[in-house]
Design an enzyme around this catalytic site. Structure first.
Site, PDB file in Angstrom:
ATOM      1  CG  LEU A  91      -1.798  -1.308   1.286  1.00 52.02           C
ATOM      2  CD1 LEU A  91      -2.248  -1.593   2.695  1.00 52.02           C
ATOM      3  CD2 LEU A  91      -2.979  -1.198   0.340  1.00 52.02           C
ATOM      4  N   PRO A  92       0.259   2.410  -0.426  1.00 48.25           N
ATOM      5  CG  PRO A  92      -1.002   3.764  -1.844  1.00 48.25           C
ATOM      6  CD  PRO A  92      -1.108   2.584  -0.936  1.00 48.25           C
ATOM      7  CG  ASN A  96      -3.116   4.359   1.751  1.00 49.19           C
ATOM      8  OD1 ASN A  96      -2.086   4.968   1.511  1.00 49.19           O
ATOM      9  ND2 ASN A  96      -4.303   4.787   1.358  1.00 49.19           N
ATOM     10  CB  THR A 122       8.001   2.199   2.054  1.00 42.41           C
ATOM     11  OG1 THR A 122       8.652   1.197   1.272  1.00 42.41           O
ATOM     12  CG2 THR A 122       9.062   3.001   2.794  1.00 42.41           C
ATOM     13  CE  LYS A 197      12.036   1.440  -0.038  1.00 39.26           C
ATOM     14  NZ  LYS A 197      10.727   1.111  -0.543  1.00 39.26           N
ATOM     15  CE  LYS A 272       5.917   6.226   1.291  1.00 41.97           C
ATOM     16  NZ  LYS A 272       5.303   4.925   1.035  1.00 41.97           N
TER      17      LYS A 272
END
Length: 324
Positions: A91-92, A96, A122, A197, A272
């Site tokens: 998911l973004p 979410n 992420t 990440k 983001k």
């Protein structure tokens, strides 16, 4: 003699087919939630490896391709959890993820005890920990497994997964993730996959900006960009952004800079991830001066129309800034 050979061959063929059927049957359904640029090719690779897939996406049109390849499409995450006890989410952003897990039609509404939930989005490591705690209350296990490698690696099944969570579940997670990735790395407790990440992408952004500034300066000083890239790549300044993903159009083939910065990893997504790095740095009182600058640059780029271009378009942005 010939007859006995034929009998043996038939016996082997029948045994092989039976074994094959057993191995297919032993692959219980896998839930997949989020069929965007990354989720779609990842779900396709699960289908290719013989896993029955039960999928959903907030945009029904995103489900068409995997449905044609044999996936079962359901209306919401709760229905996925009702039908599968291994679920992958892609998911973004953090909101979410919270909605898909804990919302009114969320996974945790119908999750079965003993289910394995793998979140490859992420997001903020704190949210991963929060979701894992909520899953644990329902008798399920959540692990964070964000990815590196982008859309190309998702399609070719060559992603790197950074996994955080209960170590005793890692083998079960690896079996699934290795259908979609070349590397599956255990990082530690829940949230450490996200941490790895975020750290990687902060360095990636800093390196891309540095490469773009360097290439631009060299070009202004009269150096041929291909020659400059060649020299950098045999010298101590070499990095991934210079030798694998060069931001200058015409220097390399098969990268977004050669295709008007289309495809690849969007500027908006980089902004983001840098925002997440910023939040975690603030929470841990960690100084990240270059990470902060990179974050502001990518936010400016989003405001100037670069949001959907690949993050290497920072080279173009720098050229524009100086009126070239």
């Amino acid at each position: 003699d010939n007859l006995s050979i034929i009998v043996y061959l038939n016996f082997y063929l029948v045994s092989f087919n039976l074994l094959n059927e057993v191995s297919m049957a032993s692959k219980t359904p896998v839930g997949f939630i989020g069929l965007g640029n990354m989720g779609n090719p990842m779900a396709k690779n699960l289908l290719k490896h013989g896993y029955p897939v039960i999928a959903t996406d907030v945009f029904p049109e995103s489900c068409k391709e995997v449905q044609e390849l044999g996936a079962q499409i359901v209306d919401n995450p709760a229905e996925v959890a009702d039908k599968a006890d291994r679920i992958i989410t892609m998911l973004p952003s953090s909101p979410n993820v919270i909605e898909v897990y804990t919302g009114p039609n969320g996974i945790l509404k119908k999750v079965k005890k003993g289910s394995l939930l793998i979140d490859s989005s992420t997001i903020d490591p704190a949210v991963s920990k929060e979701m894992a705690a909520a899953a644990e209350k329902m008798g399920a296990v959540l692990m964070d497994a964000p990815v590196s490698g982008g859309v190309g690696a998702a399609s070719s099944g060559k992603l790197t997964f950074m996994v955080g969570g209960a170590e005793e579940e890692f083998t079960a997670v690896s079996e699934l993730l290795s259908c979609m990735g070349a590397n599956v790395v255990y990082c530690g407790q829940v949230g450490t996959g996200q941490a790895a990440k975020i750290c990687n992408n902060m360095l990636l952004a800093i390196g891309m900006i540095g490469t773009s500034e360097t290439m631009n300066l060299g070009i202004r000083l009269g150096l041929d960009p291909k020659l400059l890239a060649k020299i950098l790549n045999m010298s101590s300044g070499r990095c991934w952004s210079s030798d694998t993903y060069n931001p200058v159009p015409g220097v390399m083939e098969g990268v977004p800079s050669g295709n008007n910065y289309q495809g690849g990893f969007g500027t908006q997504l980089m902004a983001k991830d840098l925002g997440l790095a910023q939040n975690t740095a603030t929470n841990t009182k960690t100084p990240v001066p270059l990470g902060s600058l990179a974050h502001q640059m990518y936010r400016m780029m989003c405001a100037r129309g670069y949001a959907n271009k690949d993050f290497s378009s920072v080279f173009q942005f720098l050229r524009e800034e100086e009126g070239q």
